[in-house]
Enzyme design. Structure first.
Site, PDB file in Angstrom:
ATOM      1  CG  HIS A  34      -0.264  -0.274   2.521  1.00  0.00           C
ATOM      2  ND1 HIS A  34       0.654   0.591   3.072  1.00  0.00           N
ATOM      3  CD2 HIS A  34      -0.358  -1.317   3.394  1.00  0.00           C
ATOM      4  CE1 HIS A  34       1.085   0.128   4.227  1.00  0.00           C
ATOM      5  NE2 HIS A  34       0.497  -1.037   4.458  1.00  0.00           N
ATOM      6  CG  HIS A  37       4.201  -1.777   2.124  1.00  0.00           C
ATOM      7  ND1 HIS A  37       2.891  -2.191   2.069  1.00  0.00           N
ATOM      8  CD2 HIS A  37       4.767  -2.446   3.153  1.00  0.00           C
ATOM      9  CE1 HIS A  37       2.666  -3.077   3.025  1.00  0.00           C
ATOM     10  NE2 HIS A  37       3.788  -3.247   3.701  1.00  0.00           N
TER      11      HIS A  37
END
Length: 280
Positions: A34, A37
């Protein structure tokens, strides 16, 4: 982006990067990427010449009744996202043996007392498993720097301590927590939340922020912890823990300029959420 799934191929590519004098950054993940990250990858790019991301759902950090089998795996989408960021190498081990072929050498690598509080208390052995996989990835990669998110504060603290001991030249960069507009910290496990829970979840962070203000006004840790727990329970959260500590995960001392942190874990339905607020 080069995609590798065996230790042998990975080591060969690392050797080439080292020979060419590249500054190597490592972003370890369990996938289901997501924006949180991706923010780590962006930070890595700014601080190195070659970025390596790993995707490996580490069995050692999941307890007996936890969600290892059902943990969201979205490799095709993850690859697409990393390509858009021009990540240089993705290492996605095809089996755990590509990472843990000499697990016996890691028997003494333990998180210790600070790994047995907070999340470590409710997930026995979890941080031992985290440290083992990160140690192996550091050893395989020998990066110049590695990036981790502040949302997992206890994990970050333990990784920093381990790196200082075994990889003293390695720089660990702490990345800010990425949130939705309504304050919910991004997490792969957020995908478990149903529509009703997604509306309630952002209240978690708001209650923690309110708790910090309450402590500053009351100067009473125990009363503030109870105040936070009561507010969480009123909003359908099952409280795992609420704790005020120093940023070294030690007992808090009020009326000092030292940095402090409020850490909490809750369950909303069947979904575990963690968050924290740093303050002075």
């Amino acid at each position: 982006m080069i995609i590798l799934d065996t230790k042998k191929d990975y080591k060969n590519h690392i050797d080439i990067l080292k020979f060419n004098g590249e500054i190597i950054s490592l972003v370890p993940t369990m996938g289901n990427l997501h924006d949180g990250h991706l923010s780590l990858v962006k930070i890595a790019k700014k601080n190195s010449s070659k970025v390596i991301t790993t995707i490996f759902v580490n069995p050692l950090q999941f307890g007996k009744n936890e969600d290892f089998a059902s943990y969201p795996r979205t490799m095709n989408q993850d690859i697409s996202k990393l390509k858009q960021l021009n990540c240089d190498i993705l290492f996605a081990p095809k089996t755990k043996n590509e990472v843990f072929n000499n697990i016996d050498n890691l028997k003494n690598l333990e998180a210790g007392p600070k790994g047995n509080i907070l999340c470590g208390k409710i997930r026995p052995g979890h941080f031992d498993g985290v440290l083992k996989v990160i140690y192996m990835l550091f050893q395989l990669t020998q990066p110049d720097l590695s990036v981790f998110g502040l949302k997992d504060f206890q994990q970050l603290y333990l990784i920093k301590r381990m790196a200082k001991m075994y990889f003293p030249k390695l720089k660990i960069i702490s990345a800010p927590t990425i949130r939705t507009k309504n304050g919910l910290a991004l997490s792969s496990r957020n995908s478990y939340l149903d529509k009703k829970s997604m509306k309630i979840a952002p209240v978690f962070y708001k209650i923690l922020l309110d708790g910090v203000i309450n402590l500053k006004n009351s100067n009473d840790v125990e009363k503030t912890v109870n105040y936070i727990k009561t507010n969480l329970e009123k909003n359908s959260f099952l409280v795992n823990y609420v704790s005020f500590l120093t940023t070294k995960l030690e007992k808090i001392k009020l009326n000092t300029p030292d940095k402090k942190i409020l850490l909490s874990s809750v369950k909303l339905g069947q979904t575990r959420l963690i968050d924290n607020v740093e303050f002075s």
